[in-house]
Write an enzyme that holds these catalytic residues in place. Structure first.
Site, PDB file in Angstrom:
ATOM      1  N   GLU A 328      -6.627  -3.392   4.424  1.00 12.46           N
ATOM      2  CA  GLU A 328      -5.348  -3.563   3.723  1.00 12.46           C
ATOM      3  C   GLU A 328      -4.342  -2.557   4.284  1.00 12.46           C
ATOM      4  OE1 GLU A 328      -5.953  -4.196  -0.710  1.00 12.46           O
ATOM      5  OE2 GLU A 328      -7.993  -3.700  -0.098  1.00 12.46           O
ATOM      6  N   GLU A 336      -7.821   4.620   3.984  1.00 12.69           N
ATOM      7  CA  GLU A 336      -7.847   3.569   2.963  1.00 12.69           C
ATOM      8  C   GLU A 336      -7.530   2.192   3.549  1.00 12.69           C
ATOM      9  OE1 GLU A 336      -8.723   3.682  -0.154  1.00 12.69           O
ATOM     10  OE2 GLU A 336      -8.823   5.836  -0.596  1.00 12.69           O
TER      11      GLU A 336
END
Length: 378
Positions: A328, A336
């Site tokens: 993402e 992340e």
């Protein structure tokens, strides 16, 4: 709920002190019947913080094509819920933290939320759990939200119960490991003293409702936080032998040790039996310390094959959800962005499967990858 009955049986025996052999046998027999019977089918979290992700209908088709039968959604995304109709995929449906205050303070809002996002889709969408908030803590940046988690959960539960669905759809929340005060040895696991006033009433609700606690478990972050004492092989399931001996239980990997510290923390409250579902676990392939394609591949592959064995403290299959379906690109910090098990173009990042190979009704476990052992004292 059977959990509620068990709690009252135990309370009755304790009050009357009638611990005859017969009563103890009946209590133990009843407890055995409460042991979860879920299989080791793995789930995957469907996060959407990317501007290059495929549309929801293609994502659900990708789950089905790869035999992924469980999903976690972080909010009631309507295209995703519509695409899930008649898919057979079991769902953790999330309520975002931003909605907690409204649902906690207004029962009508909770009823409307359940109507709009649950009743309009169930049972063609197999909603299994509703996760009311994610990683809310009474200490730290989200502390102001903590007061709303239990009342929001209770209001949603009552709306579900009013429809007679409280045995089919369990209402709970997801916590992270920062609420654990002591995790070593695992049998001495306990929650932090400054979160007990927040957690204890919620645990009491879970016992009453027969709902599990969702816990996000990341050996990756424990390893990079203390690489001297927590070795990479211990975190990756690749230690060749027991690294931590805790009474009769030996721990060969950090995942089991972390998860059993949560089990012990729940048990050590004395409030009652609560099952644990691992609602997130993963390893980033880039962007930070100890991140690499191979480390992520090894961790995820071993996790998928390991959860069917359970933990030393809970030796039955663990229900677990990988984080996450896709890389993402709108998340931060950099690491992340790299938790996906698929690329946004729908190509597999790793060669392994997700459904578990079955042979004669049994999930087939492979041998763990062996590496040189390092110091692992947790």
């Amino acid at each position: 709920a059977s959990y509620f009955i068990f709690n009252h049986m135990a309370s009755f025996f304790a009050r009357t002190r009638r611990f005859s052999l017969v009563s103890l046998f009946l209590l133990e027999l009843f407890t055995i019947n409460l042991i979860p019977t879920t299989d080791a089918q793995i789930g995957i979290c469907y996060g959407m913080m990317g501007n290059n992700l495929p549309p929801a209908n293609e994502v659900i088709a990708l789950y089905k094509a790869n035999n992924i039968k469980r999903m976690r959604l972080y909010d009631p995304n309507q295209p995703a819920l519509n695409a899930l109709r008649d898919s057979g995929i079991e769902l953790i449906l999330g309520i975002p933290n931003s909605d907690l205050q409204t649902l906690a303070t207004n029962q009508d809002s909770a009823r409307q939320w359940v109507q709009r996002n649950v009743l309009n889709f169930y049972p063609s969408v197999k909603i299994k759990y509703i996760a009311v908030g994610n990683e809310v803590s009474p200490v730290g940046g989200s502390s102001w939200l903590a007061q709303y988690v239990l009342p929001a959960t209770q209001n949603v539960y009552q709306a579900i119960r009013a429809q007679g669905l409280h045995d089919q759809i369990k209402v709970t929340t997801a916590i992270d490991m920062t609420l654990i005060g002591n995790s070593f040895p695992p049998s001495k696991g306990s929650f932090r003293s400054d979160v007990r006033s927040y957690l204890d009433p919620f645990i009491g609700y879970l016992v009453y409702a027969g709902a599990p606690l969702l816990v996000n478990v990341y050996p990756y972050f424990s390893h990079i936080g203390n690489p001297r004492d927590i070795s990479l092989p211990y975190a990756l399931f690749t230690s060749p032998g027991v690294m931590v001996q805790d009474g009769p239980n030996g721990y060969q990997n950090l995942f089991d040790a972390m998860l059993d510290s949560v089990h012990a923390a729940l048990d050590n409250t004395g409030i009652g039996w609560v099952n644990v579902v691992v609602s997130e676990s993963g390893w980033p392939s880039d962007g930070g310390s100890a991140t690499s394609y191979d480390n992520a591949r090894i961790y995820l592959d071993n996790l998928i094959r390991h959860v069917g064995k359970g933990t030393p403290r809970r030796p039955w299959a663990t229900e677990a959800y990988l984080f996450a379906m896709f890389d993402e690109n709108q998340k931060s910090p950099e690491l992340e962005k790299h938790f996906g098990v698929f690329y946004p173009n729908k190509q597999k990042k790793y060669p392994f499967g997700f459904g578990g190979e079955r042979r004669d009704g049994e999930i087939v476990e492979g041998d763990f990858n062996g590496t040189v052992s390092l110091k692992s004292d947790m």
